[in-house]
Enzyme design. Structure first.
Site, mmCIF file in Angstrom:
data_model
loop_
_atom_site.group_PDB
_atom_site.id
_atom_site.type_symbol
_atom_site.label_atom_id
_atom_site.label_comp_id
_atom_site.label_asym_id
_atom_site.label_seq_id
_atom_site.Cartn_x
_atom_site.Cartn_y
_atom_site.Cartn_z
ATOM 1 N N ASP A 21 35.181 -1.876 23.278
ATOM 2 C CA ASP A 21 35.247 -1.317 21.926
ATOM 3 C C ASP A 21 35.271 0.212 22.052
ATOM 4 O O ASP A 21 34.248 0.817 22.329
ATOM 5 C CB ASP A 21 33.993 -1.822 21.181
ATOM 6 C CG ASP A 21 33.820 -1.173 19.820
ATOM 7 O OD1 ASP A 21 34.769 -0.540 19.340
ATOM 8 O OD2 ASP A 21 32.714 -1.328 19.252
ATOM 9 N N ASN A 23 36.131 2.478 19.668
ATOM 10 C CA ASN A 23 35.802 3.289 18.488
ATOM 11 C C ASN A 23 34.481 2.870 17.842
ATOM 12 O O ASN A 23 34.205 3.226 16.693
ATOM 13 C CB ASN A 23 36.943 3.229 17.448
ATOM 14 C CG ASN A 23 37.231 1.802 17.013
ATOM 15 O OD1 ASN A 23 36.601 0.868 17.506
ATOM 16 N ND2 ASN A 23 38.162 1.627 16.099
ATOM 17 N N ASP A 25 33.298 0.206 16.504
ATOM 18 C CA ASP A 25 33.197 -0.551 15.247
ATOM 19 C C ASP A 25 32.734 -1.976 15.526
ATOM 20 O O ASP A 25 32.792 -2.840 14.656
ATOM 21 C CB ASP A 25 34.554 -0.565 14.509
ATOM 22 C CG ASP A 25 35.633 -1.272 15.312
ATOM 23 O OD1 ASP A 25 35.370 -1.673 16.469
ATOM 24 O OD2 ASP A 25 36.754 -1.447 14.785
ATOM 25 N N ASP A 29 39.199 -3.280 21.405
ATOM 26 C CA ASP A 29 40.490 -2.834 20.870
ATOM 27 C C ASP A 29 41.462 -2.437 21.975
ATOM 28 O O ASP A 29 41.109 -2.401 23.159
ATOM 29 C CB ASP A 29 40.267 -1.662 19.895
ATOM 30 C CG ASP A 29 39.290 -0.659 20.466
ATOM 31 O OD1 ASP A 29 39.514 -0.224 21.599
ATOM 32 O OD2 ASP A 29 38.276 -0.340 19.789
ATOM 33 N N ASP A 98 50.087 -13.638 24.106
ATOM 34 C CA ASP A 98 49.811 -15.012 23.718
ATOM 35 C C ASP A 98 50.833 -15.394 22.647
ATOM 36 O O ASP A 98 51.065 -14.616 21.709
ATOM 37 C CB ASP A 98 48.394 -15.101 23.128
ATOM 38 C CG ASP A 98 47.668 -16.340 23.590
ATOM 39 O OD1 ASP A 98 48.216 -17.433 23.400
ATOM 40 O OD2 ASP A 98 46.566 -16.205 24.137
ATOM 41 N N ASP A 199 50.459 -21.126 23.560
ATOM 42 C CA ASP A 199 49.316 -21.860 23.017
ATOM 43 C C ASP A 199 49.684 -23.324 22.710
ATOM 44 O O ASP A 199 50.725 -23.581 22.075
ATOM 45 C CB ASP A 199 48.889 -21.150 21.725
ATOM 46 C CG ASP A 199 47.547 -21.621 21.211
ATOM 47 O OD1 ASP A 199 46.540 -21.334 21.874
ATOM 48 O OD2 ASP A 199 47.505 -22.257 20.143
ATOM 49 N N GLU A 257 49.988 -23.513 27.782
ATOM 50 C CA GLU A 257 48.693 -24.169 27.664
ATOM 51 C C GLU A 257 48.984 -25.615 27.263
ATOM 52 O O GLU A 257 49.516 -25.863 26.178
ATOM 53 C CB GLU A 257 47.830 -23.491 26.593
ATOM 54 C CG GLU A 257 46.415 -24.036 26.621
ATOM 55 C CD GLU A 257 45.704 -24.011 25.271
ATOM 56 O OE1 GLU A 257 44.476 -24.017 25.257
ATOM 57 O OE2 GLU A 257 46.394 -24.012 24.225
ATOM 58 N N HIS A 328 38.843 -18.184 27.355
ATOM 59 C CA HIS A 328 38.062 -17.908 26.148
ATOM 60 C C HIS A 328 37.618 -19.178 25.424
ATOM 61 O O HIS A 328 36.963 -19.085 24.390
ATOM 62 C CB HIS A 328 38.913 -17.047 25.209
ATOM 63 C CG HIS A 328 40.158 -17.777 24.790
ATOM 64 N ND1 HIS A 328 41.171 -18.086 25.665
ATOM 65 C CD2 HIS A 328 40.526 -18.306 23.598
ATOM 66 C CE1 HIS A 328 42.108 -18.766 25.039
ATOM 67 N NE2 HIS A 328 41.750 -18.904 23.775
ATOM 68 N N ASP A 329 38.021 -20.344 25.918
ATOM 69 C CA ASP A 329 37.695 -21.603 25.241
ATOM 70 C C ASP A 329 36.635 -22.416 25.977
ATOM 71 O O ASP A 329 36.339 -23.545 25.559
ATOM 72 C CB ASP A 329 38.946 -22.495 25.136
ATOM 73 C CG ASP A 329 39.946 -21.966 24.125
ATOM 74 O OD1 ASP A 329 39.530 -21.270 23.189
ATOM 75 O OD2 ASP A 329 41.150 -22.241 24.288
HETATM 76 C C1 NOJ Z 1 44.132 -22.953 22.100
HETATM 77 C C2 NOJ Z 1 43.475 -21.619 22.109
HETATM 78 O O1 NOJ Z 1 43.183 -21.260 23.419
HETATM 79 C C3 NOJ Z 1 42.261 -21.724 21.238
HETATM 80 O O2 NOJ Z 1 41.434 -20.603 21.333
HETATM 81 C C4 NOJ Z 1 42.709 -21.966 19.824
HETATM 82 O O3 NOJ Z 1 41.598 -22.175 19.005
HETATM 83 C C5 NOJ Z 1 43.629 -23.178 19.731
HETATM 84 N N1 NOJ Z 1 44.605 -23.233 20.780
HETATM 85 C C6 NOJ Z 1 44.377 -23.149 18.442
HETATM 86 O O4 NOJ Z 1 45.307 -22.104 18.478
#
Ligand code: NOJ
Length: 541
Positions: A21, A23, A25, A29, A98, A199, A257, A328-329
């Protein structure tokens, strides 16, 4: 296999919101990312995959795009993005975006226009269907809980959304929609991005008529209806079209993905003669069979060994794998394997050893190079993620609050979305024994020795439980890797003749292997000089 520019590269996923981050907030970013390009370069990263930075209401943290041509103001401006591209290029680095084209945001103008004019052209960009006897058109279950069908107020219509109700699915049968998507992809490619992570791309082809889902299949696979959109009959055609009309124009790189596709489907999607995707992310190795992400259990590394053995031996020489453990999932891998802090750094390094010495392109998830572990959440109020919050409600109704919380805390995506710890970076950069240094060293070795990228993989000692070992061989070059997959010490199998230690996560290579020990050896003709492998510390731990 024909060499491709991404084969010998190392990729790094940035989740912009929690990277840096600049700035103050509270939200990471683009300028924060620009400021850390040198950090990434020094680590040895070549390709940066940016989780979505497009304009979005952030219901699903940017995976709900409301304008594919705009940068989210939370992250900066298009000028910032252009600067990021230019600064990356200056350093010989690549940027991949992405690409979320299975669905968009309900705030996207296409959807807004579709709602405003159900007879107009935009309605067919989505899946609007009449309800049946006041109920949803079918029994499909959404990934984020509840039905995939959301009623349109004041009408008898529903629209389809595989994920949150604010993420309507796009209808790939519509040629105009496809053209708009291809144009958009080309617009970014012309700007200079080097490729895309696509995605949930194996969901884009839905079965005609969206028939009822088979409840028993749904029970087995976790989601009712999945057989009608997972790996649909037009998927290959759509991917080829996307490739010909967009990716091929600049030799852009694509990684799909594709949750749930096994090795055979993966071969059809990525084979070099197939002209579809370059790589996929398959997730089968992220949970031990019989478990889902929300189970509170300990991951068994023997399954990882089995998985990689199958893929290394069976995927085929015309396919190229992505090598990853985190994104991130998913919760952090170290936490899934063993939460005892005593083993944190040994496991972190062991994972790096596996990831950088098998065949494929490694993808590091931000913080993984520091050995990041799960957050210490205790209450649902600390959880932001839409998936976790929706599923919590659903679980509460079926299994009660206590168990619901336990499951959510085990599997929430928020573990991976905590702010990157830059103080820890400083600490580890000043510590030659840190995970950071280990990663840096591994990446440098991978870049120095082509055998670690292109060499044949030969897995040995397959029958030994809690032990994983393999050779990488190319011409006169050969490497040997051995890993102890458990917290128990074990006898070290005899080291193959002529191999000298190059890198290990322990300072001494004794006759017994230490918990989660991982060692890399290199074949040397004059191997006699490195002795019996007991006392000599390997080069730079
Ligand atoms: C896969 C992404 O990695 C995930 O973060 C997202 O919630 C779902 N697809 C829906 O886009």
């Amino acid at each position: 296999m024909m060499k491709k520019w991404w084969h010998d590269k190392v990729a790094y996923q940035i989740y912009p919101k929690s990277f840096l981050d600049s700035n103050e907030d509270g939200i990471g970013d683009l300028r924060g990312i620009i400021g850390k390009l040198d950090y990434l370069k020094e680590l040895g990263v070549d390709i940066i995959w940016l989780s979505p930075v497009y304009q979005s209401p952030f219901v699903d943290q940017g995976y709900d795009i409301s304008d594919y041509y705009a940068i989210a103001p939370e992250f900066g401006t298009m000028e910032d993005f252009d600067e990021l591209l230019a600064e990356a290029k200056k350093r010989g680095m690549y940027i991949i975006m992405d690409l979320v084209i299975n669905h968009c945001s309900d705030k996207h103008e296409w959807f807004q226009k579709a709602l405003a004019d159900p007879e107009g052209k935009y309605a067919d960009y989505f899946y609007f269907r009449k309800g049946k006897d006041g109920k949803a058109p079918s029994n499909y279950r959404s990934y984020f809980g509840g039905s995939t069908w959301e009623p349109v107020p004041g009408t008898d219509q529903y629209y389809l959304h595989m994920f949150a109700k604010e993420q309507p699915d796009l209808n790939w049968e519509n040629p105009e929609l496809k053209r708009e998507l291809f144009d958009m992809v080309n617009w970014w490619l012309e700007k200079g991005v080097d490729g895309f992570r696509l995605d949930v791309i194996n969901y884009i082809s839905k079965e005609e008529g969206l028939p009822y889902g088979n409840e028993s299949v749904g029970k087995m696979m976790g989601y009712v209806g999945i057989e009608h959109y997972f790996y649909g009959s037009h998927l290959h055609d759509y991917l080829r079209e996307l490739r010909c009309k967009a990716f091929d124009t600049t030799d852009a790189f694509s990684v799909g993905e594709t949750p749930g596709v096994g090795m055979q489907m993966a071969r059809l999607l990525t084979g070099e003669d197939r002209h579809e995707l370059d790589m996929i992310f398959s997730f089968d190795h992220l949970e031990t069979p019989g478990h889902t992400r929300f189970d509170d259990y300990r991951y068994d590394l023997n399954y990882l060994k089995q998985y990689y053995t199958e893929w290394m031996e069976g995927y085929g020489s015309g396919c190229w794998m992505s090598l990853f453990f985190e994104n991130h999932d998913n919760p952090r891998m170290i936490s899934k394997i063993n939460e005892d802090p005593e083993y944190r750094f040994a496991i972190g390094k062991l994972l790096g050893m596996i990831q950088f010495t098998l065949r494929g392109t490694p993808f590091i998830y931000q913080g993984q190079e520091l050995g990041a572990i799960n957050g210490s959440f205790t209450d649902i109020s600390q959880i932001q993620d839409v998936e976790s919050r929706n599923l919590y409600e659903e679980f509460c109704r079926t299994i009660g609050e206590e168990e619901a919380l336990r499951r959510i805390l085990a599997g929430t995506r928020d573990h991976a979305r905590l702010m990157m710890d830059w103080q820890e970076v400083c600490r580890q950069k000043n510590d030659r024994e840190s995970i950071y240094y280990f990663y840096k060293k591994l990446i440098a070795l991978r870049k120095k020795y082509p055998a670690l990228v292109y060499g044949e993989v030969r897995i040995v000692h397959k029958e030994k439980k809690n032990f994983f070992a393999w050779f990488r061989e190319l011409g006169n070059e050969a490497f040997y890797v051995e890993c102890n997959l458990s917290e128990k010490q074990r006898k070290r199998p005899p080291r193959p003749e002529g191999f000298c230690p190059l890198l290990s996560n322990y300072s001494r290579i004794g006759s017994r292997m230490q918990p989660y020990e991982a060692c890399l050896y290199r074949f040397k003709k004059e191997a006699a000089v490195c002795g019996e492998g007991s006392a000599k510390a390997p080069e730079g731990r």
